[in-house]
Design an enzyme around this catalytic site. Sequence first.
Site: not given
Ligand code: 4NP
Length: 169
Positions: A19, A24
């Site tokens: 991701c 997350c």
């Molecule tokens: P993930 O969610 O891609 O599902 O881990 C995110 C967590 C943090 C950020 C973006 C998406 N961020 O930009 O900090």
Amino acid sequence: MNNSKDLNNNKKYNVLFVCLGNICRSPAAEGIFRHIVNEKGMADRFEIDSAGIYGGHAGQHPDRRMRTAALYRGYALSHSARQVRSLDFMDFDLVVAMDDQNYEDLMHLAPSVEATHKIKRMASFLTTHKVSYIPDPYYMGSEGFSMVLDLLEEACLNLYDNIVNSEFI
Ligand code: 4NP
């Protein structure tokens, strides 16, 4: 019993979930898929990991809200975030993108045409949920994390079935 060529060859089947932040969605997918593989008695036949397109969260545990939502369903997430690297396309048989941007970024990172064939969309394993990507819950409330876990649970089960039924071999 399994039908996968790699599994039959006693080679581990390696799956990487990706991701954006690796705090997350992809560590949750990793934890759910690991749980399924353990339940099926196949833990020694798989390598499972997750990584992020963005490296800014490297070394961090999954987001506390995702850890809480996942633990409520019995998944204890203990991953330490890391960034995707070019070598991942050598080490993993399958690289599973959570959304379209992750998919496009991985396609650009892939070091060869052969490597691009390893990249799949997580939502392509959904059958009952009619969405084309796994949404980022980072700016959502607790219901967003629960909704993402619903999607990941179904996708992981179908992904597991596809692998052992040789869909990708
Ligand atoms: P993930 O969610 O891609 O599902 O881990 C995110 C967590 C943090 C950020 C973006 C998406 N961020 O930009 O900090």
